[in-house]
Design an enzyme around this catalytic site. Structure first.
Site, PDB file in Angstrom:
ATOM      1  N   GLY A  25      -5.798  -3.984   7.484  1.00  0.00           N
ATOM      2  CA  GLY A  25      -7.011  -2.848   7.339  1.00  0.00           C
ATOM      3  C   GLY A  25      -7.992  -3.156   8.671  1.00  0.00           C
ATOM      4  O   GLY A  25      -8.540  -2.133   9.112  1.00  0.00           O
TER       5      GLY A  25
ATOM      6  N   THR B  29      -0.513   1.910   6.973  1.00  0.00           N
ATOM      7  CA  THR B  29      -0.642   0.654   5.986  1.00  0.00           C
ATOM      8  C   THR B  29      -0.481  -0.558   7.007  1.00  0.00           C
ATOM      9  O   THR B  29       0.125  -0.582   8.072  1.00  0.00           O
ATOM     10  CB  THR B  29       0.558   0.658   5.301  1.00  0.00           C
ATOM     11  OG1 THR B  29       0.436  -0.590   4.689  1.00  0.00           O
ATOM     12  CG2 THR B  29       1.889   0.677   5.784  1.00  0.00           C
ATOM     13  N   GLY B  30      -1.440  -1.894   6.898  1.00  0.00           N
ATOM     14  CA  GLY B  30      -1.283  -2.799   7.485  1.00  0.00           C
ATOM     15  C   GLY B  30      -2.540  -3.533   7.648  1.00  0.00           C
ATOM     16  O   GLY B  30      -3.485  -3.360   6.452  1.00  0.00           O
TER      17      GLY B  30
ATOM     18  N   ARG C 112     -14.611  -6.762  -0.140  1.00  0.00           N
ATOM     19  CA  ARG C 112     -13.971  -6.285   1.073  1.00  0.00           C
ATOM     20  C   ARG C 112     -13.510  -4.990   1.016  1.00  0.00           C
ATOM     21  O   ARG C 112     -12.656  -4.755  -0.126  1.00  0.00           O
ATOM     22  CB  ARG C 112     -13.172  -7.571   1.558  1.00  0.00           C
ATOM     23  CG  ARG C 112     -12.077  -6.856   2.721  1.00  0.00           C
ATOM     24  CD  ARG C 112     -10.924  -6.531   2.534  1.00  0.00           C
ATOM     25  NE  ARG C 112     -10.141  -6.100   3.474  1.00  0.00           N
ATOM     26  CZ  ARG C 112      -8.991  -5.573   3.768  1.00  0.00           C
ATOM     27  NH1 ARG C 112      -8.726  -4.736   2.650  1.00  0.00           N
ATOM     28  NH2 ARG C 112      -8.153  -5.464   4.751  1.00  0.00           N
TER      29      ARG C 112
ATOM     30  N   GLY D 290     -10.879  -2.340   3.031  1.00  0.00           N
ATOM     31  CA  GLY D 290     -10.064  -2.020   4.142  1.00  0.00           C
ATOM     32  C   GLY D 290     -10.069  -0.725   4.807  1.00  0.00           C
ATOM     33  O   GLY D 290     -10.923   0.108   4.550  1.00  0.00           O
ATOM     34  N   ASP D 291      -8.897  -0.283   5.353  1.00  0.00           N
ATOM     35  CA  ASP D 291      -8.953   0.999   6.100  1.00  0.00           C
ATOM     36  C   ASP D 291      -8.521   2.130   4.918  1.00  0.00           C
ATOM     37  O   ASP D 291      -8.879   3.303   5.462  1.00  0.00           O
ATOM     38  CB  ASP D 291      -7.835   0.955   7.066  1.00  0.00           C
ATOM     39  CG  ASP D 291      -6.588   0.666   6.628  1.00  0.00           C
ATOM     40  OD1 ASP D 291      -6.442  -0.272   5.923  1.00  0.00           O
ATOM     41  OD2 ASP D 291      -5.501   1.310   7.117  1.00  0.00           O
TER      42      ASP D 291
ATOM     43  N   THR E 185       0.857  -1.272   0.104  1.00  0.00           N
ATOM     44  CA  THR E 185      -0.044  -0.066   0.297  1.00  0.00           C
ATOM     45  C   THR E 185       0.717   1.135   0.094  1.00  0.00           C
ATOM     46  O   THR E 185       2.027   1.362   0.691  1.00  0.00           O
ATOM     47  CB  THR E 185      -0.976   0.004   1.064  1.00  0.00           C
ATOM     48  OG1 THR E 185      -1.734  -1.058   1.334  1.00  0.00           O
ATOM     49  CG2 THR E 185      -1.775   1.279   1.348  1.00  0.00           C
TER      50      THR E 185
HETATM   51  N1  ASP Z   1      -4.341  -1.311   4.965  1.00  0.00           N
HETATM   52  C1  ASP Z   1      -4.799  -2.371   3.441  1.00  0.00           C
HETATM   53  C2  ASP Z   1      -5.813  -3.090   3.633  1.00  0.00           C
HETATM   54  O1  ASP Z   1      -6.391  -3.677   4.587  1.00  0.00           O
HETATM   55  C3  ASP Z   1      -3.359  -3.167   3.274  1.00  0.00           C
HETATM   56  C4  ASP Z   1      -2.072  -2.567   3.519  1.00  0.00           C
HETATM   57  O2  ASP Z   1      -1.876  -1.498   4.064  1.00  0.00           O
HETATM   58  O3  ASP Z   1      -1.205  -3.753   3.273  1.00  0.00           O
HETATM   59  O4  ASP Z   1      -6.618  -3.029   2.510  1.00  0.00           O
END
Ligand code: ASP
Length: 342
Positions: free
Chosen positions: A262, A259-260, A236, A238-239, A208
């Site tokens: 979500g 990032t992570g 789906r 995410g955040d 991301t």
């Molecule tokens: N945060 C992103 C999501 O959950 C994915 C990521 O940042 O790796 O869609």
């Protein structure tokens, strides 16, 4: 002699306080010095990113795109441009690279499609724009910016978001544009293992992209763009396109891009939680970011990281994963890092 001693002691103290800010799990540039004329920080995703899994040429390629992205944003900020323009241009550049999980390099859904999310926020007036689940927009961050500037809404999704983007003259592409072999192979590997693991690919996903900036007028902005998580299903989201989770900017506090994993970033409203701790709890950028990323998320089992900048141009980039592609540029200093110990 006394003067020399005093000088040596201050040098030592300076060194100690600076290395204190550069903890292994974060990259910080918050040394209490004068406010910076401008500041820019970027990320290209957090996750299980380890030196032993990386070839020299791939690492060089990542560093090059991050360096180019910093130059693009820094040119805008140096010349007095707005932070909202800088973060847009930086994220666009990273979306155009096949290396990151955004735009061109977006990961595949369970069904073998690419569904992208992006958001952007202006700290001047808390205006924000986001798109979710888009499949044909070449640069989703441009669509998010158009939602911010040209609509009365904050978030548009799916076909409606695409219709709006097309009406605004934003570049559309055939979904085949987003096909990269590396991401396709990653999906096949997960599908092969699917009888063993039925969840999303939490560990190997990363990429991301995001940017946060302070401009010469004191305005903060943040932007984030992603393909989400490999093997995601059921539309789906995410955040990343959620204001307050993946992206937040407020001139009174800070600008944050996450990032992570979500689902955790949404539940802990990560980006806004950092701003709120500063606004209502009187915490510094570093204290607030460390609390959310290293305490709250770790306790909950949420992996990932954030990049952040405050109104003085302090930068803090904490993460609780083995690595996070990250970098910053301030007047006379630029830094790009990937691993925890880097
Ligand atoms: N945060 C992103 C999501 O959950 C994915 C990521 O940042 O790796 O869609």
């Amino acid at each position: 002699m006394v003067k020399l001693l005093t000088f040596l002691v201050s040098l030592l103290l300076l060194h100690v306080s600076f290395s204190g800010c550069m903890s292994e799990k974060s990259t910080s540039m918050s040394d209490g010095s004068d406010p910076k004329a401008y500041a820019l920080a970027i990320h290209g995703g957090a996750g299980v990113i380890k030196k032993e899994n990386m070839t020299d040429s791939l690492e060089a390629a990542y560093r090059q795109v991050m360096d180019e992205a910093l130059s693009i944003g820094e040119d805008i900020l140096k010349n007095g441009g707005a932070s909202i323009e800088a973060v847009t241009a930086v994220v666009m550049h990273m979306e155009d690279s096949p290396l990151f999980n955004a735009g061109k390099g977006a990961v595949f859904t369970h069904e073998g499609e690419n569904e992208m999310d992006a958001s952007i926020m202006d700290g001047r007036d808390l205006n924000a724009g986001a798109v979710g689940g888009v499949k044909h927009i070449k640069n989703p961050i441009l669509a998010a910016k158009a939602v911010l500037e040209k609509s009365e809404h904050v978030m548009l999704t799916g076909e409606g978001a695409e219709q709006f983007a097309a009406d605004q003259g934003i570049g559309m592409v055939d979904p085949s544009y987003f096909h990269t072999q590396r991401r396709w192979d990653a999906l096949q590997r997960i599908l092969d293992r699917e009888e063993e693991i039925t969840e999303l690919d939490h560990d190997s996903k990363h990429g991301t992209v995001g940017a946060v900036a302070l401009d010469k007028d004191g305005n903060l902005a943040a932007a984030t763009s992603t393909g989400g998580m490999t093997n995601k299903r059921y539309n789906r989201i995410g955040d990343s396109p959620i204001i307050g989770a993946g992206t937040y900017a407020n001139n009174a506090t800070c600008a944050v891009s996450s990032t992570g994993h979500g689902e955790y970033f949404i539940r802990y409203a990560v980006a806004h939680a950092i701003s709120a701790q500063m606004q209502y709890g009187g915490k510094s950028l570093q204290e607030a970011g460390d609390d959310v990323v290293h305490k709250q998320l770790v306790q909950a089992g949420g992996t990932g990281g954030i990049i952040s900048v405050d109104k003085r141009g302090n930068i803090h980039m904490p993460f609780n994963t083995p690595g996070m592609f990250r970098g910053y540029a301030i007047p006379n200093d630029r830094n790009i890092r990937i691993y925890k110990k880097d």
